[in-house]
Write a protein that holds these residues in place. Sequence first.
Motif, mmCIF file in Angstrom:
data_model
loop_
_atom_site.group_PDB
_atom_site.id
_atom_site.type_symbol
_atom_site.label_atom_id
_atom_site.label_comp_id
_atom_site.label_asym_id
_atom_site.label_seq_id
_atom_site.Cartn_x
_atom_site.Cartn_y
_atom_site.Cartn_z
ATOM 1 N N MET A 290 52.357 56.372 47.470
ATOM 2 C CA MET A 290 53.111 55.143 47.616
ATOM 3 C C MET A 290 54.598 55.486 47.611
ATOM 4 O O MET A 290 55.059 56.249 46.777
ATOM 5 N N THR A 291 55.336 54.896 48.534
ATOM 6 C CA THR A 291 56.768 55.193 48.630
ATOM 7 C C THR A 291 57.568 54.423 47.582
ATOM 8 O O THR A 291 57.082 53.438 47.004
ATOM 9 N N GLU A 292 58.789 54.856 47.391
ATOM 10 C CA GLU A 292 59.677 54.161 46.453
ATOM 11 C C GLU A 292 59.934 52.729 46.932
ATOM 12 O O GLU A 292 59.971 51.796 46.130
ATOM 13 N N THR A 293 60.077 52.555 48.246
ATOM 14 C CA THR A 293 60.302 51.218 48.809
ATOM 15 C C THR A 293 59.133 50.304 48.487
ATOM 16 O O THR A 293 59.327 49.146 48.105
ATOM 17 N N GLN A 294 57.913 50.808 48.618
ATOM 18 C CA GLN A 294 56.732 50.006 48.295
ATOM 19 C C GLN A 294 56.709 49.652 46.815
ATOM 20 O O GLN A 294 56.383 48.519 46.451
ATOM 21 N N GLN A 295 57.049 50.598 45.964
ATOM 22 C CA GLN A 295 57.058 50.333 44.524
ATOM 23 C C GLN A 295 58.075 49.252 44.170
ATOM 24 O O GLN A 295 57.789 48.361 43.374
ATOM 25 N N ASP B 145 66.740 47.149 44.041
ATOM 26 C CA ASP B 145 66.399 47.842 42.793
ATOM 27 C C ASP B 145 67.593 47.749 41.847
ATOM 28 O O ASP B 145 68.570 48.479 42.013
#
Length: 102
Positions: free
Chosen positions: A1-6, A69
Amino acid sequence: MTETQQIFIKNLRRIRNTTGQSQSSVAEKCGLSTNYIAGLESGRRFPSPATIDKLCVALEIRPYELFYDPMKDFQPIDAGNAQYVVKQYIKRRLEELIKELD
């Protein structure tokens, strides 16, 4: 899972809970299934741009709020420029609202 998805998952869940909406109420407003919203919040799915727009309407937010974020994007305002920053934000927001009225 990418940081963007998280970041997206965390913000979607937080905003939905803050507004007091269930997954099913958001799904209904978006014309999607509750399972789809659950899939977004679990990371099994990632929305298309059209779905992001639907989520924003349902949650009454701007698109950036789903990808912001605060731990990394936060820029503190020092006392010297706080008034300027607030004025710029208000001006920008008023311009957006006026465009929406046209």
